[in-house]
Write a protein that holds these residues in place. Structure first.
Motif, PDB file in Angstrom:
ATOM      1  N   ASP A   1       0.820  -1.200   0.000  1.00  0.00           N
ATOM      2  CA  ASP A   1       0.000   0.000   0.000  1.00  0.00           C
ATOM      3  C   ASP A   1       0.864   1.265   0.000  1.00  0.00           C
ATOM      4  OD1 ASP A   1      -3.055   0.748   0.580  1.00  0.00           O
ATOM      5  OD2 ASP A   1      -1.787   2.166   1.668  1.00  0.00           O
ATOM      6  N   PRO A   2       0.444   2.309  -0.727  1.00  0.00           N
ATOM      7  CA  PRO A   2       1.200   3.571  -0.762  1.00  0.00           C
ATOM      8  C   PRO A   2       1.471   4.150   0.621  1.00  0.00           C
ATOM      9  CG  PRO A   2      -0.463   3.564  -2.491  1.00  0.00           C
ATOM     10  CD  PRO A   2      -0.700   2.345  -1.665  1.00  0.00           C
ATOM     11  N   ALA A   3       0.523   3.961   1.566  1.00  0.00           N
ATOM     12  CA  ALA A   3       0.728   4.487   2.915  1.00  0.00           C
ATOM     13  C   ALA A   3       1.907   3.811   3.594  1.00  0.00           C
ATOM     14  CB  ALA A   3      -0.543   4.286   3.749  1.00  0.00           C
ATOM     15  N   VAL A   4       2.131   2.542   3.289  1.00  0.00           N
ATOM     16  CA  VAL A   4       3.263   1.807   3.853  1.00  0.00           C
ATOM     17  C   VAL A   4       4.563   2.245   3.199  1.00  0.00           C
ATOM     18  CG1 VAL A   4       4.253  -0.494   4.202  1.00  0.00           C
ATOM     19  CG2 VAL A   4       1.784  -0.162   4.403  1.00  0.00           C
ATOM     20  N   LEU A   5       4.513   2.488   1.895  1.00  0.00           N
ATOM     21  CA  LEU A   5       5.712   2.889   1.149  1.00  0.00           C
ATOM     22  C   LEU A   5       6.213   4.278   1.540  1.00  0.00           C
ATOM     23  CD1 LEU A   5       4.798   1.571  -2.421  1.00  0.00           C
ATOM     24  CD2 LEU A   5       6.434   0.592  -0.800  1.00  0.00           C
ATOM     25  N   LYS A   6       5.366   5.064   2.206  1.00  0.00           N
ATOM     26  CA  LYS A   6       5.784   6.388   2.664  1.00  0.00           C
ATOM     27  C   LYS A   6       6.693   6.314   3.891  1.00  0.00           C
ATOM     28  CE  LYS A   6       1.781   8.947   0.899  1.00  0.00           C
ATOM     29  NZ  LYS A   6       0.580   9.761   1.260  1.00  0.00           N
ATOM     30  N   LYS A   7       6.967   5.109   4.358  1.00  0.00           N
ATOM     31  CA  LYS A   7       7.891   4.843   5.467  1.00  0.00           C
ATOM     32  C   LYS A   7       7.459   5.500   6.782  1.00  0.00           C
ATOM     33  CE  LYS A   7      11.873   4.586   2.329  1.00  0.00           C
ATOM     34  NZ  LYS A   7      13.216   5.113   2.016  1.00  0.00           N
ATOM     35  N   PRO A   8       6.224   5.242   7.239  1.00  0.00           N
ATOM     36  CA  PRO A   8       5.852   5.713   8.582  1.00  0.00           C
ATOM     37  C   PRO A   8       6.685   4.980   9.630  1.00  0.00           C
ATOM     38  CG  PRO A   8       4.212   4.194   7.721  1.00  0.00           C
ATOM     39  CD  PRO A   8       5.142   4.463   6.594  1.00  0.00           C
TER      40      PRO A   8
END
Length: 350
Positions: free
Chosen positions: A114-121
């Motif tokens: 998911d893009p939200a995961v790829l944003k490295k939170p």
């Protein structure tokens, strides 16, 4: 028990056949961390009782542990046709091809993170290649061990211990490999105006109530759990998640927060038992990332700890309330099975 196992496997095969035929049987909801409701359950191994020590609370309690068979049980929700929160279709995986030991040269699932995961939170890993995590161990504070033992790693990526899911990558999950959660099951007895336990009209057993939240992402009722932070004791996760999701402790004034903290400490120091520890058949699972949880029951026997606190939804919860424990009440993921185990332990109605 044998008949029950056969029946559940039979139901799973029927649902898989419906999937391959293109017939719908799941309801998917969109959202940041949505979930799919796949009703077939999975069988448990025989129960064993152990004694565990919680280092954070310096207390000892007896726990009943149900673990998932690592090879005999076929995950179902992990093969739901559409990955939650996306338009990604899983490659259909038939029952006889789930286990990694079964050769399947044509297996070519879609890769999805998911893009939200790829944003490295802060709760997510980087992509494999950018860094090389140390699997099957505690790596820089992150517990990458599996509850069911050592899992395989292939081409630098961990393999789901319950087999193929029809999609690779991490999906909505932050960690490669096991993603550890904690589910606090807070219960009390349903009583009448005089404080006497209310018996169910059919089973003639006392009725338990538990604190349930309605998830914002999918609209399903669930146990108020959450992810274990790196280096955090599971016992602290259980207490933190319950306080934040069921009592909205983060938004109350300091004086009120102190009262909540006192009541919560009283409950979570009371004798509890570990209902389940192991792999979770979760729709967010992939070939390389999967959910594992520890579910622990904390029971307010006298009804004078959290029972007297006003419940208030917070964090990921849309609503929160005390709910009668009953087999007819639909719950998110595997939570109804956890509650069934609680009723057996408490000799309550199911």
């Amino acid at each position: 028990m044998v008949h029950l196992l056969l029946r559940r496997n039979w139901i799973g095969r029927i649902r898989l056949a419906l999937t391959l035929a293109g017939l719908p049987f799941t309801v998917c909801s969109s959202g940041v961390r949505p979930a799919i409701s796949c009703t077939p359950s999975y069988p448990f191994r025989a129960t064993k009782t152990i004694t565990s020590t919680s280092t954070s609370c310096c207390k000892r309690y007896t726990t009943s542990v149900r673990t998932m068979p690592s090879s005999a049980t076929l995950h179902v929700k992990s093969r739901c046709p559409q990955y939650p929160g996306s338009k990604i279709k899983r490659l259909p995986v038939p029952d006889d091809k789930v286990d990694w030991s079964q050769k399947w040269p044509q297996y070519n699932p879609v890769n999805h993170t998911d893009p939200a995961v790829l944003k490295k939170p802060v709760w997510a890993d980087a992509e494999i290649g950018v860094f090389s995590p140390k699997f099957n161990t505690v790596d820089a504070g992150v517990d990458r061990t599996g509850f069911e033992g050592t899992y395989k790693v292939e081409n630098g990526k961990p393999l789901n211990p319950h087999g193929r899911t029809g999609v690779t990558g991490r999906g909505l999950l932050g960690r490669w490999g096991p993603n550890h959660a904690a589910d606090p099951i807070v219960t009390r007895w349903k009583v009448d105006a005089k404080g006497a336990k209310i018996l169910h009209s059919v089973s003639k057993r006392p009725i338990l109530q538990f604190v349930a939240i309605k998830r914002k992402d999918c609209g399903e009722w669930a146990i108020p759990g959450g992810m274990v932070d790196p280096g955090e004791q599971v016992s602290l996760t259980l207490q933190r998640e319950f306080s934040e999701e069921a009592l909205n402790s983060l938004s109350v004034v300091p004086a009120e927060r102190a009262k909540i903290h006192e009541r919560i400490n009283k409950l979570f120091k009371s004798p509890g038992f570990q209902v389940y520890k192991g792999y979770v058949d979760d729709p967010r699972n992939t070939d390389n990332a999967w959910m594992e949880t520890v579910a622990v029951n904390f029971h307010d026997e006298s009804g004078n700890s959290v029972s007297e606190l006003p419940l208030q939804a917070g964090d990921d919860a849309g609503q929160v309330k005390w709910v009668d424990v009953d087999s007819s009440f639909a719950l998110y993921a595997s939570h109804s099975h956890f509650l069934e185990l609680v009723t057996k332990e408490r000799k309550a109605h199911w």
